[in-house]
Design a protein around this motif. Sequence first.
Motif, short mmCIF file in Angstrom:
data_model
loop_
_atom_site.label_atom_id
_atom_site.label_comp_id
_atom_site.label_asym_id
_atom_site.label_seq_id
_atom_site.Cartn_x
_atom_site.Cartn_y
_atom_site.Cartn_z
N LEU A 13 0.81 -1.22 0.00
CA LEU A 13 0.00 0.00 0.00
C LEU A 13 0.85 1.28 0.00
O LEU A 13 0.30 2.38 0.00
N LEU A 19 -5.30 6.69 0.06
CA LEU A 19 -5.72 5.57 0.89
C LEU A 19 -6.65 6.04 2.00
O LEU A 19 -6.36 7.03 2.68
N THR A 64 -3.32 10.02 2.72
CA THR A 64 -3.99 9.07 3.60
C THR A 64 -5.08 9.79 4.37
O THR A 64 -4.80 10.78 5.06
N ASP A 195 -19.23 2.76 2.69
CA ASP A 195 -19.46 3.29 1.34
C ASP A 195 -19.48 4.82 1.36
O ASP A 195 -18.95 5.47 0.45
N ARG A 198 -15.89 6.09 1.73
CA ARG A 198 -15.17 5.96 0.47
C ARG A 198 -15.56 7.11 -0.48
O ARG A 198 -14.71 7.72 -1.12
N THR A 205 -8.52 3.37 -2.59
CA THR A 205 -8.24 2.11 -1.90
C THR A 205 -8.59 2.27 -0.43
O THR A 205 -8.35 3.33 0.15
N VAL A 206 -9.15 1.21 0.17
CA VAL A 206 -9.65 1.28 1.54
C VAL A 206 -9.02 0.19 2.39
O VAL A 206 -8.90 -0.97 1.96
N VAL A 207 -8.63 0.56 3.60
CA VAL A 207 -8.27 -0.38 4.65
C VAL A 207 -9.36 -0.29 5.72
O VAL A 207 -9.73 0.80 6.13
N LEU A 222 -15.80 -4.33 0.73
CA LEU A 222 -14.44 -4.12 0.24
C LEU A 222 -14.28 -4.65 -1.18
O LEU A 222 -14.89 -5.66 -1.57
N ARG A 223 -13.45 -3.97 -1.95
CA ARG A 223 -13.26 -4.26 -3.37
C ARG A 223 -11.86 -4.83 -3.60
O ARG A 223 -11.00 -4.77 -2.72
N ASP A 226 -8.53 -3.49 -1.91
CA ASP A 226 -8.74 -3.06 -0.53
C ASP A 226 -8.14 -4.09 0.42
O ASP A 226 -7.79 -5.20 0.01
N GLY A 228 -8.88 -5.84 4.29
CA GLY A 228 -9.72 -6.01 5.47
C GLY A 228 -9.00 -6.83 6.53
O GLY A 228 -8.38 -7.85 6.21
#
Length: 261
Positions: A13, A19, A64, A195, A198, A205-207, A222-223, A226, A228
């Motif tokens: 990442l 992010l 971030t 959602d 985001r 990108t998601v954590v 999560l996509r 991403d 999790g």
Amino acid sequence: MLPPELRTATEALAEVDHLLVALDFDGTLAPFVGRPEDARALPGSAEALARLGGGDAPGSGPRTTTALLSGRHLESLRLVASPPEEVLLVGSHGAERYSPETGDEPLTLSGAQEALLAEVTAALRGVSEAFAGARLEHKPSGVVLHVRQCSPADGEAALARARTALAGERDVHVTEGKAVLEAAVVRVDKGVGLDWLRSVSGAGTVVFAGDDVTDEHAFSTLRPGDLGVKVGDGETSAAFRVGSLEDVTEFLNLLASVRTL
């Protein structure tokens, strides 16, 4: 110690353009305590989260954005987490939201929802008064029965009685977590909340890290790309798992290090 696969995924990442790091609070950043208002994040996790959210400026390189996504209502979340102004907040499992640009998004109930909330609150008040150690937490869109301070037998009995009391309420959304049962008159969950985070952050990108069954709604959104992280035991759709809150601290420190190289 973090699993090697999680270390590798975290290090990947480093070059993500923008992010979003969204975290549950209780059971993820902060240990569970008898009185919810006494909860505080582990110092190492709080410091790592501050490092992640500080020092980025649009156009200066990888960004971030940090966020807290909690079942607590916003007032309670602010009390225990003391988040900086730039941290995005989602409370009440998605029903309450805050961003620095717009401030708090007000939650307005209809007359029917207010009447239903009063009815549900009365039902759960009757349960809480019947069991030593049980207590209620009031939210703008719901009420929560806490049984963490009950004996194990009384806690299970209180939850069972609460389920029975609410069984006929079709417009009540019941969510159970660790030693809690929440009845809400607004149907949202942490997936809806994530959602929104985001969307409002604009992150690509998601954590997300969480420990409870209510966090599974967020994990499910999560996509690809991403990340999790499930904290503790239990079934999960998260790709990675850590065993303790201290592992969360280590994870956040690693993430802060790779994002600030």
